[in-house]
Design a protein around this motif. Structure first.
Motif, PDB file in Angstrom:
ATOM      1  N   SER A 194      45.830  52.016  57.424  1.00 61.54           N
ATOM      2  CA  SER A 194      44.777  52.495  58.319  1.00 61.54           C
ATOM      3  C   SER A 194      44.541  51.475  59.427  1.00 61.54           C
ATOM      4  CB  SER A 194      43.470  52.724  57.558  1.00 61.54           C
ATOM      5  OG  SER A 194      43.614  53.715  56.567  1.00 61.54           O
ATOM      6  N   LYS A 195      44.017  51.970  60.541  1.00 62.76           N
ATOM      7  CA  LYS A 195      43.654  51.097  61.656  1.00 62.76           C
ATOM      8  C   LYS A 195      42.343  51.577  62.236  1.00 62.76           C
ATOM      9  CE  LYS A 195      44.090  47.926  64.864  1.00 62.76           C
ATOM     10  NZ  LYS A 195      44.096  46.481  64.551  1.00 62.76           N
ATOM     11  N   ARG A 196      41.384  50.644  62.308  1.00 66.01           N
ATOM     12  CA  ARG A 196      40.079  50.969  62.879  1.00 66.01           C
ATOM     13  C   ARG A 196      39.786  50.030  64.049  1.00 66.01           C
ATOM     14  NH1 ARG A 196      39.168  51.610  57.406  1.00 66.01           N
ATOM     15  NH2 ARG A 196      38.456  49.454  57.180  1.00 66.01           N
ATOM     16  N   ASN A 215      33.862  51.319  64.869  1.00 62.13           N
ATOM     17  CA  ASN A 215      33.544  52.489  64.043  1.00 62.13           C
ATOM     18  C   ASN A 215      34.546  53.624  64.201  1.00 62.13           C
ATOM     19  OD1 ASN A 215      31.176  51.324  63.020  1.00 62.13           O
ATOM     20  ND2 ASN A 215      30.012  51.933  64.854  1.00 62.13           N
ATOM     21  N   ILE A 216      35.562  53.406  65.015  1.00 61.40           N
ATOM     22  CA  ILE A 216      36.549  54.459  65.285  1.00 61.40           C
ATOM     23  C   ILE A 216      37.772  54.253  64.400  1.00 61.40           C
ATOM     24  CG2 ILE A 216      38.075  55.482  67.009  1.00 61.40           C
ATOM     25  CD1 ILE A 216      36.020  54.645  69.126  1.00 61.40           C
ATOM     26  N   THR A 217      38.152  55.272  63.657  1.00 63.33           N
ATOM     27  CA  THR A 217      39.360  55.224  62.834  1.00 63.33           C
ATOM     28  C   THR A 217      40.501  55.840  63.626  1.00 63.33           C
ATOM     29  OG1 THR A 217      38.093  55.370  60.773  1.00 63.33           O
ATOM     30  CG2 THR A 217      40.427  55.957  60.672  1.00 63.33           C
ATOM     31  N   ASP A 262      44.487  56.830  59.681  1.00 63.64           N
ATOM     32  CA  ASP A 262      43.738  56.999  58.439  1.00 63.64           C
ATOM     33  C   ASP A 262      44.686  57.229  57.265  1.00 63.64           C
ATOM     34  OD1 ASP A 262      41.804  57.456  56.552  1.00 63.64           O
ATOM     35  OD2 ASP A 262      41.049  59.312  57.429  1.00 63.64           O
ATOM     36  N   THR A 295      48.875  53.941  68.816  1.00 63.83           N
ATOM     37  CA  THR A 295      48.438  52.917  67.868  1.00 63.83           C
ATOM     38  C   THR A 295      49.481  52.714  66.780  1.00 63.83           C
ATOM     39  OG1 THR A 295      46.116  53.477  68.253  1.00 63.83           O
ATOM     40  CG2 THR A 295      46.620  52.260  66.249  1.00 63.83           C
ATOM     41  N   THR A 350      44.405  47.549  59.813  1.00 64.55           N
ATOM     42  CA  THR A 350      43.163  47.075  59.197  1.00 64.55           C
ATOM     43  C   THR A 350      43.292  47.053  57.689  1.00 64.55           C
ATOM     44  OG1 THR A 350      41.952  48.093  61.033  1.00 64.55           O
ATOM     45  CG2 THR A 350      40.670  47.438  59.113  1.00 64.55           C
TER      46      THR A 350
END
Length: 223
Positions: free
Chosen positions: A12-14, A17-19, A22, A46, A58
Motif C-alpha cells: 500500500s501507499k498513502r 490521508n489519501i490512499t 491499497d 504511483t 507505506t
C-alpha cells in the motif's frame, strides 16, 4: 531463479490521508508483457514509481528481480535502476542540446560505461542510425520515441517500463513503437506498459486494471 521478476505483497501507499495504492498483490513473470490500465487517479503512476525504485511503499513488500526493494538505500536504488531497469517516457525527456548519439551515451555515463560502438548498435536496432548527429528538435515525435527506446536499451536491462509510450504519437508511429516493444519482449525482456489505450493493452500478454488504488480486474490476453 524465482519465476517472478516483479512481486508486490500486500503493498500500500498513502500520502497523508489519501490512499494511492491499497493492498496490492501483483506477480509478473520473467518475459511477460503486462499492461497497467485505469483512469487518471487510479494509482498507475504511483505504482510505476514504486516498481522503478523512485518511491517506496507505506506498507508491504516489493520484490524486484529477487531483491527486497525496501532493503535498498538511496545509492542502492540508483544502482538497481542503472542495472535492471529501462524507462521509456511519454514526454521523451531527451537533452535538447545533445545530439541523438550523445543522448544515448549520456545514459551509458550514468551506468559508469561509455561505449560509442554499443550506442550506435542500439540506435541501429531501433532504425535511427541515420540520425545520430541530429538534435531532438530536428526529429519527429516517432523518431524521438525510438531514441528513447534506444536509451532504455543501451545498458541491456532485463525489465523495461514504458509510461504511455505512444501517448504523443500518431497511429503509424504508435504501430512502430508497439512493434519494437513486442520485438524486445520476444527477445526475452519483461515489458511493463502503462496505457489508457485499450487497443494497446490487448497487444500484451495480460492487462491489470486499477481503480482508486485497487486491482479491479486481471485479464489474460489470448494470442
Amino acid at each position: 531463479m524465482n519465476q517472478f521478476v516483479i512481486e508486490t505483497r500486500s503493498m500500500s501507499k498513502r500520502f497523508g490521508n489519501i490512499t494511492a495504492l491499497d493492498n496490492l498483490n501483483i506477480q509478473i513473470k520473467r518475459g511477460e508483457f503486462v499492461a497497467f490500465m485505469g483512469a487518471s487517479g487510479s494509482g498507475k503512476t504511483t505504482l510505476l514509481n514504486i516498481l522503478t525504485c523512485l518511491d517506496v511503499p507505506t506498507e508491504g513488500q516489493v520484490i524486484l528481480d529477487g531483491v527486497d526493494a525496501g532493503s535498498l538505500d538511496e545509492d542502492s536504488q540508483r544502482q538497481f535502476r542503472a542495472n535492471k531497469v529501462g524507462l521509456i517516457f511519454q514526454q521523451f525527456h531527451l537533452i535538447p542540446y545533445l545530439n541523438v548519439l550523445e543522448n544515448i551515451m549520456l545514459a551509458q555515463h550514468y551506468h559508469s560505461v561509455v561505449d560509442e560502438v554499443a550506442a550506435r548498435e542500439v540506435l541501429d536496432r531501433v532504425g535511427m542510425s541515420h540520425r545520430v548527429t541530429h538534435l531532438p528538435k530536428q526529429l519527429s515525435g516517432g523518431e524521438q520515441q525510438r531514441v528513447c527506446i534506444a536509451r532504455a536499451l543501451v545498458n541491456e536491462p532485463p525489465i523495461i517500463f514504458a509510461d504511455e509510450p505512444t501517448g504523443n504519437l500518431d497511429e503509424e508511429n504508435e504501430r512502430l513503437v508497439l512493434a519494437l516493444l513486442k520485438d524486445l519482449n520476444r527477445a526475452g525482456r519483461t515489458i511493463i506498459m502503462v496505457t489508457h489505450n485499450p487497443d494497446l493493452g490487448r497487444q500484451t500478454d495480460r492487462i491489470i486494471t486499477l481503480q482508486h488504488g485497487r486491482i479491479i480486474k486481471e485479464e489474460q490476453i489470448c494470442a
